[in-house]
Design a protein around this motif. Sequence first.
Motif, mmCIF file in Angstrom:
data_model
loop_
_atom_site.group_PDB
_atom_site.id
_atom_site.type_symbol
_atom_site.label_atom_id
_atom_site.label_comp_id
_atom_site.label_asym_id
_atom_site.label_seq_id
_atom_site.Cartn_x
_atom_site.Cartn_y
_atom_site.Cartn_z
ATOM 1 N N GLU A 1 0.836 -1.211 0.000
ATOM 2 C CA GLU A 1 0.000 0.000 0.000
ATOM 3 C C GLU A 1 0.869 1.259 0.000
ATOM 4 N N TRP A 2 1.814 1.311 -0.933
ATOM 5 C CA TRP A 2 2.739 2.439 -0.957
ATOM 6 C C TRP A 2 2.040 3.769 -1.158
ATOM 7 N N MET A 3 0.873 3.762 -1.815
ATOM 8 C CA MET A 3 0.172 5.025 -2.084
ATOM 9 C C MET A 3 -0.292 5.714 -0.802
ATOM 10 N N LYS A 4 -0.433 4.956 0.290
ATOM 11 C CA LYS A 4 -0.868 5.553 1.550
ATOM 12 C C LYS A 4 0.279 6.199 2.314
ATOM 13 N N SER A 5 1.502 6.049 1.810
ATOM 14 C CA SER A 5 2.673 6.539 2.528
ATOM 15 C C SER A 5 2.903 8.036 2.367
ATOM 16 N N GLY A 6 2.301 8.636 1.320
ATOM 17 C CA GLY A 6 2.565 10.038 1.030
ATOM 18 C C GLY A 6 3.767 10.249 0.135
ATOM 19 N N TYR A 7 4.511 9.183 -0.136
ATOM 20 C CA TYR A 7 5.658 9.244 -1.045
ATOM 21 C C TYR A 7 5.218 8.824 -2.450
#
Length: 278
Positions: free
Chosen positions: A199-205
Amino acid sequence: MKTIKLALALSAVLLSPLANADASKGDHTEALQLAVDHPTRSPANVARDKYRNPVATLAFFEVKPDSTVVEISPGGGWYTEILAPLLAAHGTYYAAHFPADSTSDYYKRNRAAFVEKLAANPIYNRVQLTDFAPDNSSAIAPAGSADVVLTFRNLHNWYSNGGDDGMVAIFKDFYKALKPGGVLGVVEHRLPADKMTGEWMKSGYFPQQLTITLAEKAGFIFDSSSEINANPKDTADHPGGVWTLPPVLRLKEQDKEKYLAIGESDRMTLKFRKPVTE
């Protein structure tokens, strides 16, 4: 009439010596530094300069005192405090904020705060407020008018709502506003390639290569990148995402000194160009 004359006189005082900056000179570092050092900037915003490197960043994006610049989603006005005095005498500054007719309480609240900021000081008298949001049809500036379009730390928000297609559509809006040969400047929290999992999209990066790919799909040419805003201390794997780091400090007092020592996020700084001929 007296009020208008007083405002104009105060504007002239606030702009000096920027009003006398030679926009024809090739090196605009002095004018950029004067804008960054402008006395109307808030101390809290000045404290972020060591992480955001505004002089070097704006120079890399080819911003000059006589440029026509569009800033996308200026938020509370961190860069507005620099761009407004820089461009007031010889340039044009469009601040493309949340739409005036939005039904979102968040959008309305943030735009109202920005409008209040603009009204509070004559240095902002020439800021041209326009509308921007994904899927919004309003023009961020007249077509083909801008020398530079700037976006700071926004890509992750747009992508989480619209994915690849939504981001390409947004980049096309920027493309339309730019003159041939104009620059799109992007600063964004950088996701390392090996962390583009789960869920990299939730990281803010956001991934650097994906940014380049989507901008090129919209017609841009990738010009160059800079490590001006890099931070090797940032591992981009914090429990609260990028917001774990300052200035948000999502975890509050938990490991606060650790995250203050890291500083603000590692950021990519990318320059794209609209082709001179199509």
